[in-house]
Design a protein around this motif. Structure first.
Motif, PDB file in Angstrom:
ATOM      1  N   SER A 265       0.812  -1.221   0.000  1.00 31.12           N
ATOM      2  CA  SER A 265       0.000   0.000   0.000  1.00 31.12           C
ATOM      3  C   SER A 265       0.842   1.267   0.000  1.00 31.12           C
ATOM      4  O   SER A 265       0.301   2.363  -0.101  1.00 31.12           O
ATOM      5  CB  SER A 265      -0.933   0.010   1.212  1.00 31.12           C
ATOM      6  OG  SER A 265      -0.180   0.047   2.405  1.00 31.12           O
TER       7      SER A 265
ATOM      8  N   ARG B 214       1.011  -4.453   3.809  1.00 27.09           N
ATOM      9  CA  ARG B 214      -0.390  -4.644   3.453  1.00 27.09           C
ATOM     10  C   ARG B 214      -0.579  -5.058   1.992  1.00 27.09           C
ATOM     11  O   ARG B 214      -1.629  -4.794   1.398  1.00 27.09           O
ATOM     12  CB  ARG B 214      -1.216  -3.390   3.758  1.00 27.09           C
ATOM     13  CG  ARG B 214      -1.229  -3.008   5.221  1.00 27.09           C
ATOM     14  CD  ARG B 214      -2.348  -2.043   5.573  1.00 27.09           C
ATOM     15  NE  ARG B 214      -2.348  -0.822   4.816  1.00 27.09           N
ATOM     16  CZ  ARG B 214      -1.623   0.249   5.078  1.00 27.09           C
ATOM     17  NH1 ARG B 214      -0.804   0.246   6.136  1.00 27.09           N
ATOM     18  NH2 ARG B 214      -1.685   1.330   4.340  1.00 27.09           N
TER      19      ARG B 214
ATOM     20  N   ASN C  34      -3.524  -7.104   1.484  1.00 27.60           N
ATOM     21  CA  ASN C  34      -4.785  -6.371   1.612  1.00 27.60           C
ATOM     22  C   ASN C  34      -5.121  -5.579   0.351  1.00 27.60           C
ATOM     23  O   ASN C  34      -6.299  -5.397   0.023  1.00 27.60           O
ATOM     24  CB  ASN C  34      -4.731  -5.390   2.789  1.00 27.60           C
ATOM     25  CG  ASN C  34      -4.472  -6.063   4.115  1.00 27.60           C
ATOM     26  OD1 ASN C  34      -3.429  -5.857   4.722  1.00 27.60           O
ATOM     27  ND2 ASN C  34      -5.407  -6.873   4.575  1.00 27.60           N
TER      28      ASN C  34
ATOM     29  N   ASN D 216       0.425  -7.377   7.404  1.00 25.69           N
ATOM     30  CA  ASN D 216      -0.878  -7.201   6.778  1.00 25.69           C
ATOM     31  C   ASN D 216      -1.920  -7.089   7.872  1.00 25.69           C
ATOM     32  O   ASN D 216      -1.649  -7.403   9.046  1.00 25.69           O
ATOM     33  CB  ASN D 216      -1.203  -8.384   5.869  1.00 25.69           C
ATOM     34  CG  ASN D 216      -0.279  -8.463   4.671  1.00 25.69           C
ATOM     35  OD1 ASN D 216      -0.536  -7.864   3.639  1.00 25.69           O
ATOM     36  ND2 ASN D 216       0.818  -9.203   4.804  1.00 25.69           N
ATOM     37  N   THR D 217      -3.107  -6.625   7.512  1.00 27.03           N
ATOM     38  CA  THR D 217      -4.181  -6.508   8.492  1.00 27.03           C
ATOM     39  C   THR D 217      -5.254  -7.555   8.192  1.00 27.03           C
ATOM     40  O   THR D 217      -5.278  -8.167   7.125  1.00 27.03           O
ATOM     41  CB  THR D 217      -4.821  -5.115   8.464  1.00 27.03           C
ATOM     42  OG1 THR D 217      -5.605  -4.982   7.281  1.00 27.03           O
ATOM     43  CG2 THR D 217      -3.757  -4.030   8.479  1.00 27.03           C
TER      44      THR D 217
END
Length: 828
Positions: free
Chosen positions: A632, A671, A674, A701-702
């Motif tokens: 990201s 991320r 994601n 990452n989430t």
């Protein structure tokens, strides 16, 4: 001397005038004019208080501001500086500037105003005690009291409970400070040192606007006696949409956080619990006089406003002007206080809209140097036949007025060319909260008049003066540059004061071996023709810089030159700040330029100190070529280059056995699982690369929006676990593991000086073939050992790490460099 209360009124006026480019009047079709006429009769005020951008309940703000016409504002204690940025690489101060503008965009949608305190979002905090130990508790409390006394709301609303339930430290602290401020705001003796004669103000009550209590989310407001419910999901026919639809656009403005909502429709029930003050049973404004009856003589104001509303003709807004001007004359007889003054400005906006009156001031270029002449082009146009005289243009900086004396003709622009000199010594443009160094938890703001404001006041304010039926309208303005970009259209940019030369740095961080020498290059670019002076690097005494200075001379604007200095570090591990400066005619400039451009925001310019963080450390690496697959957005790839690696950016199409061959390691950005839709299908090739002897490092990452559950060749499950104390003791679980010994031996000293946090979204479960290398925890919690997991996979290695490399490496943390160098060197 101007009394503080008058300064307060001026503050509110500037705040209410805040627009996308703060330059021209908003378009207001007849349906909105009618809505504004109705809202003019509503005198209730609500201040919503929470911790961050996006914490506010935009549905409630839209319902109150757009639907009921209440003066509604959101006080965000922070600017969101400590979060992540899904759009690009900006973090910290730059991210706070982005989120400030996103909040202002949200308020333009839902109709609220925006305030801030001086609190800095230092990152996730698990409890309010930690939060209030890092924030300056008394300063933030004073800021909340200040905003209450400035805005003077009837009711305060908090987003979060005052107990630590179902949320985190910043959230709970915001509610606790709001409750304490509620009790202090009306005390004339409280905080007198900070406010002087700023009048006290006591809201009627403070409420918690909580979520429903259910099995999914503990700590909400249950359906019990005393719970106040309000359906805010109504449809407004004048606006053509419901309040949740309006709110969805407000929430969608928070693009740097990756927020996106559907435009929902239908009933929305909000719950409230009174925390202090008078009880309420039917409405949050129970017992508040929300009509003009709250002022002596106000009944006549209400009668005139109701009559103007009833007789308004959408096809002929100008036909309402005699009634509105009579209403304005009557309003002028009421006492000068915040609410009356604010309503006066609302009425002036209605009158301006009924006239179809437009005005603006433009300049050829947005970037100006102090002492320069500003060539100003003023234009005014009225779009009907109602008599309007453009009387004058005022320049408050000089206390001057330029007479115009033009009777405007219907739909015929009137133009005026003038010039004024920007005062010498005008400071360089920089968000006011970033002008001076603050602390870990607080911004430093030396001018109390700025505290609370969302952004800077205009560099060069302008006022347009019009006469209508013997009445004078003074309307705010400021110069802007108007340009056309083919893919975007018209772009408007405020004035920015810049230096005569631009200082450019190749990078903000440089690594040195102890006693080592490196060249540092400074680029000087002329902002204006004929600039000449000297450039130097200012360094601590134990860092050697040669030569001491170099001269530059430019004939034309845009001309540039590079100047290389040789810098030698001391023969020990240490960190220093080296500042580049340019001296011209005795004035020294030490700022660089950082433009921020996103299509959903106005153009922004930051001018922070032109500094390089120089880090002298013992660092060894193995291998040479690293592949970096961005997620990201982070700057870890640049940090790998600083270590001495050759870094090549990868795309999803590069994740094939043939293309990955030859890389010593592949690093996956934050991320990535994601945000990338091209990763999950190509994981077999990435795993095969590791199996054949490659080295894969995946950063955090989430849980939200994971594109795949398979993050590694072996089972691994993420959690919400994080360690927010950047100084949390680190336990080395496998001291002899190659990742901790080769080529740099890692000790607990390598975890000194970390910033903001240890890590986030640690895995909580993993396959036994992973080896956890480290463990740490926040005070009072059990150790978290999922921050750095290493597994042999075939001939190579697979590493999953939730340590916050994306913060530590750009911040120049020496131990983070040494450990990350080991990870990418593993097996070499």
């Amino acid at each position: 001397m101007r009394r503080p209360f008058h300064a307060l009124l001026c503050f509110i006026g500037l705040l209410c005038g805040s627009r996308f480019a703060m330059a021209s009047p908003e378009s207001m079709p007849s349906s909105i004019i009618l809505q504004e006429l109705h809202n003019f009769r509503e005198l209730g005020s609500v201040l919503y208080i929470a911790a961050h951008p996006d914490d506010e309940n935009s549905r409630l703000i839209a319902y109150l501001a757009r639907g009921r016409g209440c003066r509604t504002a959101y006080l965000s204690l922070t600017r969101g500086d400590g979060g992540q940025n899904i759009l690009g690489p900006e973090l910290g101060e730059a991210l706070g500037v982005i989120r400030t503008q996103e909040l202002l965009a949200a308020r333009r949608n839902d109709g609220g105003l925006q305030f801030f305190s001086r609190a800095l979002d230092f990152g996730f905090s698990k409890n309010p005690n930690e939060t209030l130990s890092i924030w300056n508790r008394e300063q933030v409390l004073a800021d909340v009291v200040r905003v209450i006394r400035i805005f003077r709301p009837d009711v305060l609303v908090t987003r979060f409970p005052i107990e630590r339930i179902g949320t985190h430290g910043h959230h709970t602290a915001s509610a606790q400070l709001a409750l304490e401020a509620f009790k202090l705001a009306g005390d004339p003796l409280a905080l007198r040192e900070q406010f002087g004669d700023l009048p006290p103000w006591q809201p009627k009550r403070i409420l918690w606007n909580g979520w429903p209590s259910d099995a999914r989310r503990s700590g909400g407001i249950p359906d019990e006696q005393g719970t106040l419910k309000l359906d805010i999901g109504g449809y407004n026919p004048l606006l053509g949409e419901s309040y949740p639809e309006i709110a969805a656009r407000s929430i969608n403005a928070h693009k740097s956080q990756g927020l996106g909502w559907y435009l929902t429709r239908g009933p929305v029930v909000e719950r409230f619990k009174v925390l202090a003050g008078e009880p309420a049973t039917g409405d949050i404004l129970d017992g508040v006089e929300t009509t003009w009856k709250r002022f002596e003589g106000g009944a006549e104001i209400d009668r005139l406003a109701a009559e103007a509303e009833a007789r308004f003709q959408p096809q002929d807004p100008a036909g309402s002007l005699p009634a509105l001007l009579a209403l304005r004359s009557r309003l002028a007889t009421l006492p000068s206080e915040v609410l009356v003054t604010d309503k006066g400005r609302q009425l002036d906006r209605i009158i301006q809209a009924c006239l179809g009156l437009y005005w603006e001031t433009t300049v050829p270029q947005a970037e100006v140097v102090s002492g320069e002449v500003l060539k100003l082009h003023h234009v005014a146009i009225v779009r009907n036949n109602y008599p309007v005289r453009w009387r004058a243009v005022r320049y408050p900086t000089f206390g001057q007025e330029q007479t115009v004396a033009i009777d405007l003709q219907a739909n015929q622009p009137a133009n005026l060319e003038t010039s004024r000199t920007l005062p010498a010594g005008t400071p360089l443009s920089q968000p006011y909260w970033l002008r001076a160094a603050g602390t870990k938890g607080m911004f430093r703001v030396d001018d109390p008049a700025l505290i609370g404001r969302p952004e800077n006041p205009p560099v060069f304010p302008v006022e347009q003066v019009f006469e209508i039926d013997g009445q004078t309208l003074v309307l705010s303005d400021e110069p802007v540059q108007v340009t056309n970009e083919p893919a975007i259209g018209e772009t408007r940019r405020r004035l920015d004061v810049i230096a005569p030369v631009e200082i450019g740095l190749g990078q903000e961080l440089e690594l040195f071996a102890p006693g080592g020498t490196r060249p540092l290059t400074v680029k000087i670019t002329a902002s204006r023709p004929g600039e000449k002076g000297t450039v130097r690097l200012e360094a601590p005494a134990d860092w050697q810089v040669a030569p001491s200075s170099q001269s530059f001379s430019f004939a034309t604007a845009g001309e540039s030159a590079q100047f290389t200095f040789t810098v030698t570090a001391p023969a020990r591990s240490t960190t220093a700040e080296i500042v580049a400066s340019a001296e011209i005619d005795g004035a020294r400039y030490r700022n660089r330029r950082v433009p921020i451009r996103y299509s959903h925001l106005p153009p922004m310019l930051l001018q922070p100190l032109a500094r390089i963080k120089a880090v002298s450390l013992e660092l060894a690496i193995r291998g040479s070529v690293i592949g970096y697959l961005p997620g990201s957005g982070d700057s870890v790839a640049e940090c790998l280059s600083r270590m001495g690696f050759t870094v090549k950016t990868l795309t999803g199409e590069d994740l094939t056995a043939g293309r990955l061959k030859g890389f010593d390691a592949v690093v996956v950005g934050i991320r990535a699982f994601n945000t990338r839709k091209d990763l999950s299908s190509r994981l077999p090739a990435l795993f095969a690369y590791a199996e054949q002897g490659g080295n894969v490092i995946v950063q955090y990452n989430t849980l939200s929006n994971l594109q795949t559950e398979q993050l590694a060749p072996y089972a691994l499950k993420l959690s919400q676990d994080r360690v927010t104390d950047e100084d949390a003791p680190m336990t080395i679980l496998a001291p002899d593991h190659p990742a901790l010994t080769t080529p740099n031996r890692i000790t607990t000293a390598d975890f000194d000086g970390w910033v903001q946090e240890r890590g986030l979204y640690f895995p909580s479960e993993w396959d036994a073939r992973f080896t956890p290398l480290l463990a740490c925890n926040d005070p009072g919690e059990s150790p978290k050992s999922g921050g750095l997991l290493v597994a042999r996979y075939g001939k190579g290695n697979f590493i999953y790490s939730s340590l916050s490399w994306f913060r530590q490496l750009p911040a120049g943390v020496p131990g983070a460099y040494r450990l990350f160098a080991n990870l990418v060197s593993l097996g070499k």
